[in-house]
Motif scaffolding. Structure first.
Motif, PDB file in Angstrom:
ATOM      1  N   CYS A 112      -2.385  49.120  75.062  1.00 37.84           N
ATOM      2  CA  CYS A 112      -1.780  48.130  74.173  1.00 37.84           C
ATOM      3  C   CYS A 112      -1.886  46.768  74.835  1.00 37.84           C
ATOM      4  O   CYS A 112      -1.411  46.573  75.952  1.00 37.84           O
ATOM      5  N   CYS A 115       1.918  45.175  75.470  1.00 42.94           N
ATOM      6  CA  CYS A 115       2.880  45.657  76.463  1.00 42.94           C
ATOM      7  C   CYS A 115       2.215  46.480  77.565  1.00 42.94           C
ATOM      8  O   CYS A 115       2.867  46.850  78.536  1.00 42.94           O
ATOM      9  N   HIS A 117       1.151  49.483  77.372  1.00 40.12           N
ATOM     10  CA  HIS A 117       1.327  50.931  77.209  1.00 40.12           C
ATOM     11  C   HIS A 117      -0.027  51.614  76.994  1.00 40.12           C
ATOM     12  O   HIS A 117      -0.884  51.095  76.280  1.00 40.12           O
ATOM     13  N   CYS A 131       1.655  50.731  68.384  1.00 37.83           N
ATOM     14  CA  CYS A 131       2.029  51.071  69.750  1.00 37.83           C
ATOM     15  C   CYS A 131       3.383  51.775  69.754  1.00 37.83           C
ATOM     16  O   CYS A 131       4.354  51.251  69.225  1.00 37.83           O
ATOM     17  N   GLU A 133       5.310  52.154  72.121  1.00 39.62           N
ATOM     18  CA  GLU A 133       6.225  51.497  73.052  1.00 39.62           C
ATOM     19  C   GLU A 133       6.835  50.226  72.447  1.00 39.62           C
ATOM     20  O   GLU A 133       8.036  50.077  72.400  1.00 39.62           O
ATOM     21  N   CYS A 134       5.980  49.326  71.985  1.00 37.15           N
ATOM     22  CA  CYS A 134       6.502  48.034  71.535  1.00 37.15           C
ATOM     23  C   CYS A 134       6.407  47.858  70.017  1.00 37.15           C
ATOM     24  O   CYS A 134       6.894  46.877  69.475  1.00 37.15           O
TER      25      CYS A 134
HETATM   26 ZN    ZN Z   1       2.701  48.022  73.064  1.00 36.83          ZN
END
Ligand code: ZN
Length: 176
Positions: A112, A115, A117, A131, A133-134
């Motif tokens: 990503c 971030c 990830h 993503c 994660e974010c």
């Molecule tokens: Zn991300």
């Protein structure tokens, strides 16, 4: 399309006939013309990219799927990505530009950009991804290009002195 038409005409002619031989030559000529045009296109594109940019970052291998531009995809599938990269290389040297090559194993698509990830896997046909994660939604190719650009600039800064072709000014003269 001209090629398809010529091929159909060729297929219809009688085996061993003069007309069939003529039709076969015509098909071959069209093939050659297409190959020429594609080679030309890659030459023009690589020259433009090099002239317009001081530093270019490329991945040493482009999965066919990654090349979205139809015309570019066709041209590259003919010539091969590595050949396109070598066009960029010699033109970069000629014009005093920097070409940074990123190893094909760098996970440019799985990472990503926002971030950092890293996905474990990403199917090739997945063009857009979110993503986990974010939550940013990425276009696969644009995310990959941003990663390649970022890592390329980092690599370039780290070993810039080694990569930079001195203070060599862009040479003048026509180069195709
Ligand atoms: Zn991300």
């Amino acid at each position: 399309m001209k090629l398809a038409k010529a091929q159909r005409r060729h297929a219809r002619k009688q085996q061993g006939s003069k007309n069939r031989a003529k039709a076969r030559k015509k098909v071959a000529r069209i093939h050659a013309r297409i190959a020429d045009r594609r080679r030309d296109f890659l030459h023009q594109l690589s020259t433009r990219l090099i002239r317009e940019n001081q530093t270019i970052c490329v991945e040493t291998l482009a999965v066919k799927n990654m090349v979205k531009n139809h015309r570019l995809a066709k041209a590259i599938s003919n010539v091969g990505w590595s050949e396109f990269v070598s066009l960029l290389s010699y033109k970069a040297a000629w014009y005093g530009r920097n070409l940074v090559k990123i190893d094909k194993w760098y996970p440019s698509s799985k990472r990503c950009f926002d971030c950092g990830h890293m996905l474990d896997s990403l199917p090739l046909d997945m063009r857009v991804r979110t993503c986990p994660e974010c939550g940013v939604v990425h276009d696969r190719d644009i995310n990959a290009a941003k990663n390649i650009h970022a890592v390329g600039l980092t690599v370039f800064e780290a070993c810039g002195e080694a990569v930079r072709p001195g203070r060599a000014k862009a040479r003048s003269g026509k180069l195709r």
